[in-house]
Motif scaffolding. Sequence first.
Motif, mmCIF file in Angstrom:
data_model
loop_
_atom_site.group_PDB
_atom_site.id
_atom_site.type_symbol
_atom_site.label_atom_id
_atom_site.label_comp_id
_atom_site.label_asym_id
_atom_site.label_seq_id
_atom_site.Cartn_x
_atom_site.Cartn_y
_atom_site.Cartn_z
ATOM 1 N N GLY A 96 2.571 -27.834 8.318
ATOM 2 C CA GLY A 96 3.951 -27.723 8.788
ATOM 3 C C GLY A 96 4.062 -27.995 10.275
ATOM 4 N N ASP A 97 3.192 -27.367 11.050
ATOM 5 C CA ASP A 97 3.221 -27.571 12.502
ATOM 6 C C ASP A 97 2.835 -29.006 12.857
ATOM 7 N N GLU B 96 5.740 -31.458 12.023
ATOM 8 C CA GLU B 96 6.858 -31.320 12.962
ATOM 9 C C GLU B 96 6.523 -31.966 14.307
ATOM 10 N N ARG B 97 5.309 -31.734 14.798
ATOM 11 C CA ARG B 97 4.906 -32.351 16.069
ATOM 12 C C ARG B 97 4.821 -33.867 15.929
ATOM 13 N N SER C 9 -7.425 -30.372 12.469
ATOM 14 C CA SER C 9 -7.396 -28.999 11.961
ATOM 15 C C SER C 9 -8.797 -28.420 11.824
ATOM 16 N N ASP D 151 13.690 -27.971 12.956
ATOM 17 C CA ASP D 151 12.344 -28.540 13.071
ATOM 18 C C ASP D 151 12.280 -29.478 14.276
ATOM 19 N N ALA E 238 1.013 -23.585 6.918
ATOM 20 C CA ALA E 238 1.434 -23.459 8.314
ATOM 21 C C ALA E 238 0.836 -24.575 9.167
ATOM 22 N N LEU E 239 -0.399 -24.956 8.859
ATOM 23 C CA LEU E 239 -1.070 -25.991 9.648
ATOM 24 C C LEU E 239 -0.418 -27.355 9.452
ATOM 25 N N GLN F 197 11.056 -30.070 19.419
ATOM 26 C CA GLN F 197 10.578 -29.328 18.247
ATOM 27 C C GLN F 197 10.966 -27.859 18.363
ATOM 28 N N GLY F 198 11.366 -27.266 17.239
ATOM 29 C CA GLY F 198 11.654 -25.832 17.205
ATOM 30 C C GLY F 198 12.860 -25.432 18.027
#
Length: 288
Positions: free
Chosen positions: A58-59, A62-63, A17, A98, A55-56, A82-83
Amino acid sequence: MSKLWGKKTEIEFFEKSMSFATPEQLFYVSDENRYLAYWPRGYKGKKTTLQSRNALIGDFTERWTRDLIQKVVNSKGLFAVQGAICKEIALPNNSPADVVISKTGSVHQKPEDILAIIEVKMSVVWNWELKDDKLICLGDYKTHQGNPGLLRSDSMLKAIGKSINIRVSSFKASRIPIVIMGNTPITNNYYSKVDQLKIAGIVQGFCSINPEPLDDNGENIKKTKENGFYRYDHFNELQEFFDNLLSEERSFFSSMKSKKELGHIIELANKEDSYEKKAERFLKLIKE
């Protein structure tokens, strides 16, 4: 062997990040100009809110979960997506799954291709300080003021609400297992609730894939009485769970009928000549 969640995973999150986000987007800044993942217990200085990290993380989670589940299902020729979007079962563009396990790798899914839905409720678990461009672990979640992952009541309620929404969206969702995956234990207020949700078939389990969320091997729950919550300590444990989950087709059913109606349905279903046909007849009749 694939690694589950741990301190190294969180270091990876921060390091990746920081290649595109500023420290102020990832850390709280204390009165002493310390960059902290959470406010430490006992901190009495000025506090600010930190929304940019949500948001960071979260993404990232999920990945990370998608990649972990892909390793689980690789040998079956399945896909972790994902998504995933499937409007027929209440997974629209603005509220996708997710992660799903599917027969296809497409983001746009059909209900018949989805074999499991995984809702990810994870966050940074330990407290970290960024000092001289280095990450220093200050302690586990009992040493800071945050409530990460499944320890947050609103995370639990959102997961439960979304699961119910999927379940009641369509009969096409009745055969799809739903798993809530976190990286912390749950609070004891939810022990009986998660067991009841599993027994009722709303979800097939809440789980943590963080084997050691507390430092010094601190005590934390392994599982609830009915396995509504379970902590996976090894990849093989997780693999076995999903192998069992995907091995047979299941069906969710719910209804409010009189004993007389239920008795009649059971009597009719019992006339079939195999367990599978009895179940199919029962499920068909109870929906009428």
